[in-house]
Design a protein around this motif. Structure first.
Motif, PDB file in Angstrom:
ATOM      1  N   VAL A 297       0.816  -1.207   0.000  1.00 23.01           N
ATOM      2  CA  VAL A 297       0.000   0.000   0.000  1.00 23.01           C
ATOM      3  C   VAL A 297       0.850   1.258   0.000  1.00 23.01           C
ATOM      4  CG1 VAL A 297      -1.949  -1.098   1.105  1.00 23.01           C
ATOM      5  CG2 VAL A 297      -0.152  -0.105   2.512  1.00 23.01           C
ATOM      6  N   ASP A 298       2.148   1.129  -0.302  1.00 26.80           N
ATOM      7  CA  ASP A 298       2.988   2.315  -0.381  1.00 26.80           C
ATOM      8  C   ASP A 298       2.654   3.076  -1.654  1.00 26.80           C
ATOM      9  OD1 ASP A 298       6.000   0.769   0.924  1.00 26.80           O
ATOM     10  OD2 ASP A 298       4.197   1.500   1.902  1.00 26.80           O
ATOM     11  N   GLY A 299       2.555   4.374  -1.544  1.00 27.14           N
ATOM     12  CA  GLY A 299       2.436   5.229  -2.725  1.00 27.14           C
ATOM     13  C   GLY A 299       1.146   5.035  -3.475  1.00 27.14           C
ATOM     14  N   GLN A 300       1.207   5.276  -4.790  1.00 26.79           N
ATOM     15  CA  GLN A 300       0.026   5.268  -5.644  1.00 26.79           C
ATOM     16  C   GLN A 300       0.151   4.176  -6.679  1.00 26.79           C
ATOM     17  OE1 GLN A 300      -1.323   9.052  -7.162  1.00 26.79           O
ATOM     18  NE2 GLN A 300      -1.765   8.136  -9.117  1.00 26.79           N
ATOM     19  N   GLY A 301      -0.909   3.403  -6.845  1.00 20.88           N
ATOM     20  CA  GLY A 301      -0.900   2.327  -7.822  1.00 20.88           C
ATOM     21  C   GLY A 301      -1.180   2.841  -9.213  1.00 20.88           C
ATOM     22  N   THR A 302      -1.038   1.950 -10.187  1.00 18.73           N
ATOM     23  CA  THR A 302      -1.267   2.341 -11.573  1.00 18.73           C
ATOM     24  C   THR A 302      -2.726   2.654 -11.834  1.00 18.73           C
ATOM     25  OG1 THR A 302      -1.530   0.003 -12.158  1.00 18.73           O
ATOM     26  CG2 THR A 302       0.663   0.950 -12.381  1.00 18.73           C
ATOM     27  N   ASP A 303      -3.631   2.172 -11.000  1.00 16.94           N
ATOM     28  CA  ASP A 303      -5.049   2.464 -11.195  1.00 16.94           C
ATOM     29  C   ASP A 303      -5.494   3.696 -10.421  1.00 16.94           C
ATOM     30  OD1 ASP A 303      -4.842   1.527  -8.667  1.00 16.94           O
ATOM     31  OD2 ASP A 303      -6.511   0.117  -8.778  1.00 16.94           O
ATOM     32  N   GLY A 304      -4.566   4.371  -9.795  1.00 15.88           N
ATOM     33  CA  GLY A 304      -4.920   5.606  -9.108  1.00 15.88           C
ATOM     34  C   GLY A 304      -5.180   5.457  -7.646  1.00 15.88           C
ATOM     35  N   THR A 305      -5.255   4.225  -7.106  1.00 14.15           N
ATOM     36  CA  THR A 305      -5.480   4.079  -5.676  1.00 14.15           C
ATOM     37  C   THR A 305      -4.253   4.554  -4.919  1.00 14.15           C
ATOM     38  OG1 THR A 305      -4.698   1.807  -5.742  1.00 14.15           O
ATOM     39  CG2 THR A 305      -7.062   2.155  -5.949  1.00 14.15           C
ATOM     40  N   THR A 306      -4.498   5.176  -3.785  1.00 14.46           N
ATOM     41  CA  THR A 306      -3.382   5.730  -3.030  1.00 14.46           C
ATOM     42  C   THR A 306      -3.749   5.868  -1.575  1.00 14.46           C
ATOM     43  OG1 THR A 306      -1.851   7.585  -2.827  1.00 14.46           O
ATOM     44  CG2 THR A 306      -4.083   8.119  -3.448  1.00 14.46           C
ATOM     45  N   CYS A 307      -2.773   5.809  -0.743  1.00 14.06           N
ATOM     46  CA  CYS A 307      -2.937   6.138   0.668  1.00 14.06           C
ATOM     47  C   CYS A 307      -1.658   6.807   1.116  1.00 14.06           C
ATOM     48  CB  CYS A 307      -3.236   4.900   1.507  1.00 14.06           C
ATOM     49  SG  CYS A 307      -3.660   5.310   3.213  1.00 14.06           S
ATOM     50  N   ASP A 308      -1.654   8.104   1.147  1.00 13.77           N
ATOM     51  CA  ASP A 308      -0.462   8.887   1.458  1.00 13.77           C
ATOM     52  C   ASP A 308       0.078   8.475   2.822  1.00 13.77           C
ATOM     53  OD1 ASP A 308       1.456  10.740   1.907  1.00 13.77           O
ATOM     54  OD2 ASP A 308       0.210  12.487   1.507  1.00 13.77           O
ATOM     55  N   ARG A 309       1.355   8.011   2.855  1.00 15.43           N
ATOM     56  CA  ARG A 309       1.908   7.521   4.115  1.00 15.43           C
ATOM     57  C   ARG A 309       2.032   8.632   5.149  1.00 15.43           C
ATOM     58  NH1 ARG A 309       6.294   4.579   4.234  1.00 15.43           N
ATOM     59  NH2 ARG A 309       6.348   3.929   2.066  1.00 15.43           N
ATOM     60  N   SER A 310       2.082   9.904   4.731  1.00 11.06           N
ATOM     61  CA  SER A 310       2.270  10.997   5.680  1.00 11.06           C
ATOM     62  C   SER A 310       0.958  11.620   6.153  1.00 11.06           C
ATOM     63  CB  SER A 310       3.138  12.087   5.041  1.00 11.06           C
ATOM     64  OG  SER A 310       2.480  12.648   3.908  1.00 11.06           O
ATOM     65  N   ALA A 311      -0.169  11.290   5.488  1.00  8.35           N
ATOM     66  CA  ALA A 311      -1.439  11.926   5.820  1.00  8.35           C
ATOM     67  C   ALA A 311      -2.071  11.271   7.042  1.00  8.35           C
ATOM     68  CB  ALA A 311      -2.397  11.844   4.634  1.00  8.35           C
ATOM     69  N   LEU A 312      -2.660  12.085   7.908  1.00  2.00           N
ATOM     70  CA  LEU A 312      -3.410  11.579   9.052  1.00  2.00           C
ATOM     71  C   LEU A 312      -4.862  11.393   8.641  1.00  2.00           C
ATOM     72  CD1 LEU A 312      -1.982  13.740  11.984  1.00  2.00           C
ATOM     73  CD2 LEU A 312      -1.228  11.488  11.197  1.00  2.00           C
ATOM     74  N   ARG A 313      -5.418  10.261   8.979  1.00  2.57           N
ATOM     75  CA  ARG A 313      -6.805   9.957   8.635  1.00  2.57           C
ATOM     76  C   ARG A 313      -7.539   9.480   9.881  1.00  2.57           C
ATOM     77  NH1 ARG A 313      -5.800  12.732   4.949  1.00  2.57           N
ATOM     78  NH2 ARG A 313      -5.536  12.120   2.760  1.00  2.57           N
ATOM     79  N   LEU A 314      -8.858   9.707   9.891  1.00  3.88           N
ATOM     80  CA  LEU A 314      -9.700   9.240  10.985  1.00  3.88           C
ATOM     81  C   LEU A 314     -10.424   7.975  10.534  1.00  3.88           C
ATOM     82  CD1 LEU A 314      -9.559  12.505  11.136  1.00  3.88           C
ATOM     83  CD2 LEU A 314     -11.490  12.273  12.697  1.00  3.88           C
ATOM     84  N   PRO A 315     -10.113   6.820  11.108  1.00  2.89           N
ATOM     85  CA  PRO A 315     -10.883   5.627  10.764  1.00  2.89           C
ATOM     86  C   PRO A 315     -12.295   5.713  11.339  1.00  2.89           C
ATOM     87  CG  PRO A 315      -9.185   5.106  12.379  1.00  2.89           C
ATOM     88  CD  PRO A 315      -9.046   6.549  12.069  1.00  2.89           C
TER      89      PRO A 315
END
Length: 417
Positions: free
Chosen positions: A191-209
């Motif tokens: 899940v590092d970085g951005q995939g070729t299909d555009g999916t991404t989860c920025d490793r530095s961004a804070l998110r609320l589950p």
């Protein structure tokens, strides 16, 4: 040819009242299509205005070509007239939240309104049927070609969305359940970085589950007809849309976990979300999302048990969430305050129900008796027997708190094995 000057005048007149024309088209769409009536008018205004301007541009270009090279017959149907940049993407985005057939119907309804208004402008300038006929044929062919392009664009977008949604769902589930792999750069599913299909989860961004469920009738009891996972997820995306974290192409980072909607938020939703019960964790980096998702799950279970609706953190639910988070203590209190009733069978269950109703009604004896459809003296007698069998004093705050905890534990965690 007279039409060569009449047509530009009619087109200019419609451009001059583009705002009113847009209002008329929107009113027609909302009046004939329930799916459009559910959308805020301002949300579809830019697309409607763009479509009207595009249609008028086709008519204007037809007039320009006619003036340069008059000839009979039907034009090329607008095949040489490209749609504005991004127009098909806009339509495809709309088709993600509305049925494709409604989007196409909207296009037809809007075309009918604009053509009627154009005909009125032409009639005011004494245009003849012979002048209108070739324009009508050109617009009809152009509209058919454009509709086909819209259908193809929507189907392409739908296929892309299915792939992206599956990727997003797997990614989000791995993050929330602590199953993601962080240290394998050669793993194509990492899940590092951005995939070729555009999916991404920025490793530095804070998110609320978060974890969300549709409200149920009663306090923590299952709904008579449980909603499907698809219905729960669709409702969550609809109500939490402005706060959902998204991938590089705008897809929401959501999934389902045991029938609940779950995912990542960029911020806590504002106001009271009356259509959902939502538990949220604290903002966290991706390596800590699983821990915060556990806290969000505890908040959700406590809120559902309490019959609450809206968005809650575990801290906001206080002791209610502690009952969820500390089942071992609850099990001990069940053994101390409720297990002595078990050997009494149905009579013991009746006494437990009496104590639960008494607490649920704020220790108001008459209100509790009404909720059980018994006389107050009957309830008073049952509460006395409850105290005798369990060694509890319901006027002692400590005993009262232990009984409440034991009852809440049993509701949330179920009976002991």
């Amino acid at each position: 040819m007279e039409g060569s000057t009449t047509v530009p005048e009619a087109v200019a007149a419609l451009h001059a009242r583009i705002g009113a024309l847009t209002d008329e088209v929107i009113a027609a769409l909302r009046g004939q299509l329930p799916s459009y009536a559910a959308l805020p008018p301002e949300g579809i205004r830019p697309r409607v205005t763009m479509a009207i301007r595009n249609g008028l541009a086709v008519v204007q270009r037809w007039a320009d070509e006619e003036q340069r090279s008059p000839r009979g017959g039907v034009r090329d149907g607008g095949r040489s007239h490209d749609l504005p940049a991004g127009y098909l993407d806009e339509v495809a985005a709309l088709a993600r939240v509305l049925p494709v057939e409604d989007v196409l119907s909207a296009y037809r309804i809007g075309s009918d309104v604009v053509w009627r208004c154009f005909g009125e402008e032409m009639a005011a300038r004494h245009a003849t049927a012979e002048e209108l006929l070739p324009i009508a044929e050109t617009l009809r062919a152009w509209a058919s070609a454009t509709t086909l392009r819209i259908v193809r664009s929507c189907h392409t977008a739908a296929r892309r969305d299915i792939t992206t949604d599956r990727r997003n769902s797997a990614l989000v589930r791995a993050l929330l359940l602590g199953e993601a792999r962080w240290d394998d750069p050669d793993d194509p599913d990492a899940v590092d970085g951005q995939g070729t299909d555009g999916t991404t989860c920025d490793r530095s961004a804070l998110r609320l589950p978060f974890r969300a469920r549709l409200p149920v009738s009663g306090s923590g009891r299952p709904a008579p007809a449980a909603a499907s996972e698809h219905e729960v997820l669709a409702r969550a995306v609809e109500l939490l849309g402005p706060w959902l974290a998204r991938d590089a192409v705008g897809g929401p980072l959501v999934t389902t976990v045991d029938g609940d909607a779950a995912g990542l938020l960029t911020a806590r939703p504002d106001g009271l979300c009356r259509g959902l019960v939502v538990g949220v964790g604290a903002p966290a980096a991706r390596t800590a999302l699983a821990t915060e998702f556990t806290r969000a799950t505890q908040a959700l279970r406590a809120a559902v048990d309490s019959g609450f609706v809206g968005t809650f953190t575990r801290e906001e639910l206080g002791l209610r969430a502690t009952v969820v988070a500390m089942p071992a203590i609850g099990a001990q209190l069940v053994g101390l305050r409720l297990e002595p009733l078990a050997e009494r069978g149905e009579d013991g269950a009746q006494l437990e129900e009496a104590a639960a109703a008494y607490l649920r009604q704020g220790m108001r004896l008459e209100a509790a008796a009404r909720s059980l459809y018994v006389h107050p003296n009957t309830l008073r007698n049952r509460l006395r027997r409850f105290e005798e069998l369990t060694g509890t004093h319901l006027r002692d705050p400590a005993d009262l708190a232990e009984v409440w905890w034991a009852l809440a534990h049993r509701r949330i965690h179920g009976p002991a094995d």
